[in-house]
Design a protein around this motif. Structure first.
Motif, PDB file in Angstrom:
ATOM      1  N   SER A 140      17.410  25.157 -17.146  1.00 40.69           N
ATOM      2  CA  SER A 140      16.134  24.678 -17.676  1.00 40.69           C
ATOM      3  C   SER A 140      15.621  23.511 -16.841  1.00 40.69           C
ATOM      4  O   SER A 140      16.412  22.761 -16.245  1.00 40.69           O
ATOM      5  CB  SER A 140      16.307  24.225 -19.119  1.00 40.69           C
ATOM      6  OG  SER A 140      17.066  23.023 -19.184  1.00 40.69           O
ATOM      7  N   PRO A 141      14.302  23.331 -16.773  1.00 36.76           N
ATOM      8  CA  PRO A 141      13.763  22.213 -16.000  1.00 36.76           C
ATOM      9  C   PRO A 141      14.320  20.857 -16.439  1.00 36.76           C
ATOM     10  O   PRO A 141      14.556  19.986 -15.598  1.00 36.76           O
ATOM     11  CB  PRO A 141      12.261  22.307 -16.260  1.00 36.76           C
ATOM     12  CG  PRO A 141      12.016  23.764 -16.525  1.00 36.76           C
ATOM     13  CD  PRO A 141      13.224  24.227 -17.273  1.00 36.76           C
ATOM     14  N   GLU A 142      14.534  20.691 -17.736  1.00 37.12           N
ATOM     15  CA  GLU A 142      15.079  19.415 -18.224  1.00 37.12           C
ATOM     16  C   GLU A 142      16.475  19.166 -17.656  1.00 37.12           C
ATOM     17  O   GLU A 142      16.799  18.057 -17.208  1.00 37.12           O
ATOM     18  CB  GLU A 142      15.135  19.423 -19.751  1.00 37.12           C
ATOM     19  CG  GLU A 142      15.658  18.118 -20.347  1.00 37.12           C
ATOM     20  CD  GLU A 142      15.699  18.145 -21.862  1.00 37.12           C
ATOM     21  OE1 GLU A 142      16.115  17.131 -22.443  1.00 37.12           O
ATOM     22  OE2 GLU A 142      15.324  19.181 -22.461  1.00 37.12           O
ATOM     23  N   GLU A 143      17.305  20.213 -17.644  1.00 38.82           N
ATOM     24  CA  GLU A 143      18.654  20.077 -17.098  1.00 38.82           C
ATOM     25  C   GLU A 143      18.613  19.874 -15.596  1.00 38.82           C
ATOM     26  O   GLU A 143      19.366  19.059 -15.041  1.00 38.82           O
ATOM     27  CB  GLU A 143      19.491  21.304 -17.462  1.00 38.82           C
ATOM     28  CG  GLU A 143      20.965  21.150 -17.147  1.00 38.82           C
ATOM     29  CD  GLU A 143      21.801  22.282 -17.695  1.00 38.82           C
ATOM     30  OE1 GLU A 143      22.990  22.350 -17.336  1.00 38.82           O
ATOM     31  OE2 GLU A 143      21.262  23.109 -18.482  1.00 38.82           O
ATOM     32  N   GLU A 144      17.741  20.602 -14.907  1.00 40.96           N
ATOM     33  CA  GLU A 144      17.608  20.433 -13.465  1.00 40.96           C
ATOM     34  C   GLU A 144      17.243  18.977 -13.130  1.00 40.96           C
ATOM     35  O   GLU A 144      17.747  18.402 -12.161  1.00 40.96           O
ATOM     36  CB  GLU A 144      16.539  21.371 -12.909  1.00 40.96           C
ATOM     37  CG  GLU A 144      16.847  22.852 -13.037  1.00 40.96           C
ATOM     38  CD  GLU A 144      17.805  23.365 -11.975  1.00 40.96           C
ATOM     39  OE1 GLU A 144      18.422  22.550 -11.263  1.00 40.96           O
ATOM     40  OE2 GLU A 144      17.933  24.603 -11.849  1.00 40.96           O
ATOM     41  N   CYS A 145      16.385  18.395 -13.922  1.00 36.97           N
ATOM     42  CA  CYS A 145      15.953  17.015 -13.676  1.00 36.97           C
ATOM     43  C   CYS A 145      17.136  16.058 -13.749  1.00 36.97           C
ATOM     44  O   CYS A 145      17.225  15.106 -12.958  1.00 36.97           O
ATOM     45  CB  CYS A 145      14.876  16.627 -14.692  1.00 36.97           C
ATOM     46  SG  CYS A 145      14.230  14.948 -14.474  1.00 36.97           S
ATOM     47  N   ARG A 146      18.067  16.308 -14.664  1.00 42.64           N
ATOM     48  CA  ARG A 146      19.234  15.435 -14.800  1.00 42.64           C
ATOM     49  C   ARG A 146      20.155  15.519 -13.596  1.00 42.64           C
ATOM     50  O   ARG A 146      20.976  14.638 -13.371  1.00 42.64           O
ATOM     51  CB  ARG A 146      20.009  15.782 -16.078  1.00 42.64           C
ATOM     52  CG  ARG A 146      19.248  15.493 -17.367  1.00 42.64           C
ATOM     53  CD  ARG A 146      20.168  15.466 -18.565  1.00 42.64           C
ATOM     54  NE  ARG A 146      20.802  16.742 -18.823  1.00 42.64           N
ATOM     55  CZ  ARG A 146      20.328  17.693 -19.630  1.00 42.64           C
ATOM     56  NH1 ARG A 146      19.174  17.492 -20.258  1.00 42.64           N
ATOM     57  NH2 ARG A 146      20.980  18.822 -19.818  1.00 42.64           N
TER      58      ARG A 146
END
Length: 295
Positions: A140-146
């Motif tokens: 997910s984009p949120e996980e990728e950001c982390r």
């Protein structure tokens, strides 16, 4: 502090508690060091545990025995180092506790050599063995950001940033991964000394590039990596600890890792108001988990 020749390393480690006590090996992560376990070790040592806390390869006074050794940060290296450490100290079996890189080492030994592990405490996702074959699949984009720091380290700009700005970069990571932990300058600087190891940058960069399958690992470790590619289950008593405020690896509502723990005793415990550096932020909870798995 003591040192022992183990495998390809001269491993520096802290030891607390009686020599004839129940052995527990506590393993730090990136970018942290052995001081993450100061309070945990003190609590357990007073109860008769023999607490061993090694500096991982690339950290603190731990050194390679040869300039020719591949400076690998891959998961198989961490597992092999832990097994060699146990062999060098003639420890037939121990309780293992770890988070981040240290949790990966502990999970690997528990999965591949369960006869050497009396119990396991692992943090974050819990099942910390990397599935490198799946690394090319986006999440997910949120996980990728982390995972920004991992992508940063894939570039030569990132390598230079780690080499030139390691103090500020590591302190920034501490802050965003543990947003509710108020640590002071002295606490960070005590651990920062471990990041001045001459192999720190090479080990960190190799670790994060290898886990995405972008660069080869150490050929000597390929047999272990082949076993880990099968995503082996963990059969020893286990507790997974997760910080509710973990900024890089927050707990999911569903325990997706549970299926990899095929053991009669398994628990996941989410610790409120705690971030990524769980043993240093919540030493009592970590020590309690160690006691729980010592069966």
């Amino acid at each position: 502090m003591k040192t022992v020749t183990a495998g390809v390393l001269e491993i520096a480690y802290h030891e607390t508690g009686p020599l004839d006590g129940k052995p527990v090996i506590l393993l730090h992560g990136f970018p942290y060091d052995v001081h993450a376990y100061d309070e945990v070790a003190q609590q357990l040592a007073t109860e008769g545990w023999r607490c061993l806390v090694p500096f991982l390869r690339g950290y603190g006074p731990t050194r390679f025995l040869s300039d020719e050794t591949f400076r690998s940060g891959e998961q198989a290296a961490l597992g092999a180092d832990l097994l060699a450490f146990m062999d060098a100290l003639s420890i037939p079996s121990a309780v293992l506790g770890g988070y981040d890189w240290g949790g990966r080492a502990a999970c690997i030994v528990a999965a591949l050599w369960p006869e050497r592990v009396r119990g396991l405490v692992s943090c974050g996702t819990g099942y910390n063995i990397q599935n490198i074959a799946m690394a090319e699949h986006p999440v997910s984009p949120e996980e990728e950001c982390r995972y920004w720091y991992q992508y940063y380290f894939h570039s030569e700009r990132g390598r230079a940033g780690l080499a030139q700005n390691r103090r500020d970069l590591c302190r920034f990571i501490w802050r965003i991964w543990s947003p509710t932990w108020t640590f002071d300058d002295a606490t960070f600087e005590q651990s920062y000394l471990a990041f001045e190891n001459p192999d720190f940058v090479d080990i960190v960069i190799h670790s994060y590039r290898h886990r995405f399958g972008g660069i080869p690992g150490d050929p000597a470790l390929q047999p272990i990596e082949a076993l880990l590619a099968k995503q082996p289950d963990i059969t020893v008593p286990a507790v997974v600890l997760q910080g509710a405020d973990d900024g890089v690896d927050p707990p999911d509502a569903i325990d997706y890792a549970a299926s990899h723990f095929t053991t009669p005793f398994y628990e996941r415990r989410i610790i409120p108001k705690v971030g990524h550096n769980l043993p240093q932020e919540a030493p009592a909870a970590f020590a309690a988990a160690i006691r729980s798995v010592a069966r």
